[in-house]
Scaffold this active site. Structure first.
Site, PDB file in Angstrom:
ATOM      1  N   PHE A 111       7.151  -4.046 -66.763  1.00  0.00           N
ATOM      2  CA  PHE A 111       7.615  -5.325 -67.311  1.00  0.00           C
ATOM      3  C   PHE A 111       9.132  -5.285 -67.402  1.00  0.00           C
ATOM      4  O   PHE A 111       9.703  -4.414 -68.047  1.00  0.00           O
ATOM      5  CB  PHE A 111       7.016  -5.592 -68.695  1.00  0.00           C
TER       6      PHE A 111
ATOM      7  N   ASP B 245      15.104   1.218 -66.314  1.00  0.00           N
ATOM      8  CA  ASP B 245      15.007   0.175 -67.349  1.00  0.00           C
ATOM      9  C   ASP B 245      14.586   0.836 -68.656  1.00  0.00           C
ATOM     10  O   ASP B 245      13.403   1.095 -68.885  1.00  0.00           O
ATOM     11  CB  ASP B 245      14.000  -0.902 -66.913  1.00  0.00           C
TER      12      ASP B 245
ATOM     13  N   LYS C 277      17.183  -4.483 -76.801  1.00  0.00           N
ATOM     14  CA  LYS C 277      16.338  -4.176 -77.955  1.00  0.00           C
ATOM     15  C   LYS C 277      17.039  -3.380 -79.056  1.00  0.00           C
ATOM     16  O   LYS C 277      17.758  -3.941 -79.854  1.00  0.00           O
ATOM     17  CB  LYS C 277      15.058  -3.480 -77.478  1.00  0.00           C
TER      18      LYS C 277
HETATM   19  N1  PLP Z   1      12.522  -4.542 -69.969  1.00  0.00           N
HETATM   20  C1  PLP Z   1      11.625  -3.938 -70.752  1.00  0.00           C
HETATM   21  C2  PLP Z   1      11.206  -2.533 -70.446  1.00  0.00           C
HETATM   22  C3  PLP Z   1      11.064  -4.613 -71.836  1.00  0.00           C
HETATM   23  O1  PLP Z   1      10.158  -4.001 -72.612  1.00  0.00           O
HETATM   24  C4  PLP Z   1      11.478  -5.939 -72.109  1.00  0.00           C
HETATM   25  C5  PLP Z   1      10.893  -6.696 -73.216  1.00  0.00           C
HETATM   26  O2  PLP Z   1       9.869  -6.386 -73.744  1.00  0.00           O
HETATM   27  C6  PLP Z   1      12.420  -6.529 -71.267  1.00  0.00           C
HETATM   28  C7  PLP Z   1      12.930  -5.801 -70.220  1.00  0.00           C
HETATM   29  C8  PLP Z   1      12.897  -7.923 -71.514  1.00  0.00           C
HETATM   30  O3  PLP Z   1      13.704  -7.948 -72.640  1.00  0.00           O
HETATM   31  P1  PLP Z   1      14.041  -9.324 -73.379  1.00  0.00           P
HETATM   32  O4  PLP Z   1      12.782  -9.816 -74.013  1.00  0.00           O
HETATM   33  O5  PLP Z   1      15.096  -8.962 -74.373  1.00  0.00           O
HETATM   34  O6  PLP Z   1      14.536 -10.266 -72.335  1.00  0.00           O
END
Ligand code: PLP
Length: 401
Positions: free
Chosen positions: A127, A214, A243
């Site tokens: 994700f 990521d 986050k």
């Molecule tokens: N990347 C990862 C691994 C995530 O867990 C998330 C959100 O859960 C995102 C990207 C997207 O982040 P945001 O909700 O701040 O756009």
């Protein structure tokens, strides 16, 4: 009727106050927060040092824009460079924006090397966010359905399968990067093996691809080191963060080094809000406090205690598939869909989340103490036992994920 757009199935509870790992609802009921706003509240709630720093900064200046020098951005970038081992930081406001920057960097890197249709290897069940590019990079049909046509240029492989990556390397000359969540959060706490990460890095080096990690959810100290790649012992080229970076103040960052250094030039990318003085104060205070309160060590100590406690407490229980994860990023996989656990845990005054239908996810604040960790174990074990006793197994749940 509420005018808030109906994009979330929300629990009917509103929290009005927090302290450390505890939250209070409107009726004064006290909950143990083992979710930290989905891996956001690194320092827990109402941390005195963060509150003081933010209050003082609000009284000075909140926002000026990136048309001017931003000394706090420079100070935050210095800290991030030091803890990541990388060189350049682009500040934005969320995880998807950090990933969007990463995808653009990979494409620009490809174009700079004469690849006119650059492709990025991505993982099943990953994700990366909900913008068009990041949902296209994500490995979940649920996230993509209804938003086609998807952004092109992603090639998908299963996590932990190096042979699949080698096959692509042999046949696809357009590949310029690998994009991986080293612990998949939304996908069900699926952990990339460290030897797999090292093998992937080797393939990237051999083909001069970018290694893009990521760590929006798994990074920032949650696993006991600042970042998961540090457990594997190498440096990525691109590192999207968000986050936990601001302990609750919205902020993201795309950090680069190695082959990705210098790819973005003036005019290639930007953000109005990105890196404003309020967000930078949150970043600086979060990083300094994690260091000064030894929260990396704490994440390992309490995380291991929770994992071991759950493994022992749920051992042999039919319906429990596995307790897994690293540090304070933990999952309990059941053999059946268990969304109902969230509500049952709320009744036990415990905040958790269920992801991938059948994995209970724990992401407590890094300030959680061992006593509070034991309390998480006791409450959750009770909830899981009563749930399993009142529901029936659907072994296809794991396969369907
Ligand atoms: N990347 C990862 C691994 C995530 O867990 C998330 C959100 O859960 C995102 C990207 C997207 O982040 P945001 O909700 O701040 O756009």
């Amino acid at each position: 009727m509420s005018h808030v757009m109906n994009t979330y199935a929300r629990q009917p509870v509103a929290f009005v106050r927090g302290q450390g790992v505890w939250l209070w609802d409107e009726d004064g009921r006290k909950y143990l927060d083992a979710l930290a706003g989905i891996a956001v509240n690194t320092l827990g709630h109402n941390h005195p040092r963060l509150v003081r720093a933010l209050s003082e900064q609000i009284g000075r200046v909140i926002h000026t824009s990136n048309l001017f020098r931003q000394p706090l951005q420079e100070a935050a970038a210095d800290r991030i460079a030091e803890m990541t081992g990388l060189d350049e930081v682009f500040f934005c406001n969320s995880g998807l924006e950090a990933n969007e920057a990463a995808i653009k960097i990979a494409r620009k890197y490809g174009h700079d090397r004469g690849v006119s249709e650059p492709a990025i290897i991505v993982m099943e069940k990953a994700f990366h966010g909900r913008s068009l590019a990041t949902l296209s990079a994500s490995g979940s049909r649920k996230v993509q359905a209804g938003f086609e046509p998807l952004v092109q240029g992603f090639v998908r492989v299963p996590l932990n399968d190096l042979e699949a990556v080698r096959q692509i390397a042999a046949h696809n000359k357009n590949v310029v990067a690998v994009f991986i969540e080293p612990i998949q959060g939304e996908g069900g706490i699926n952990v990339a093996r460290l030897e797999y990460l090292r093998g992937l890095k080797e393939i990237c080096d051999r083909h001069e691809w970018l290694f893009m990690s990521d760590e929006v959810q798994c990074g920032l100290g949650r696993t006991g080191k600042w970042f998961v790649y540090q457990h594997a012992g190498f440096l990525p080229d691109v590192l999207p963060l968000a986050k936990g970076l601001g302990s609750g103040v919205p902020v993201g960052a795309c950090v680069v080094g190695g082959r990705a250094r210098g790819v973005f030039k003036p005019g290639n990318h930007g953000s109005t809000f990105g890196g404003n003085p309020l967000a930078m104060t949150a970043v600086i205070t979060t990083i300094d406090t994690v260091k000064e309160e030894s929260l990396l060590t704490n994440a390992v100590r309490v995380g291991d205690a929770i994992r071991d406690g759950l493994a022992a407490g749920l051992q042999g229980l039919p319906g429990v598939v596995e307790v897994r994860g690293m540090g304070l990023m933990l999952g309990v996989e059941l053999d059946r869909p268990c969304g109902e656990i969230v509500q049952r845990a709320m009744e036990a005054e415990l905040i958790v989340n269920v992801t991938a239908d059948n994995v209970i996810r724990l992401l407590p604040p890094l300030v959680i103490s061992e006593t509070e960790g034991r309390e998480v174990v006791e409450r959750l074990a009770r909830v899981v036992k009563s749930f399993l006793a009142s529901s029936t197994a659907q072994p296809q749940a794991t396969a369907a994920r």
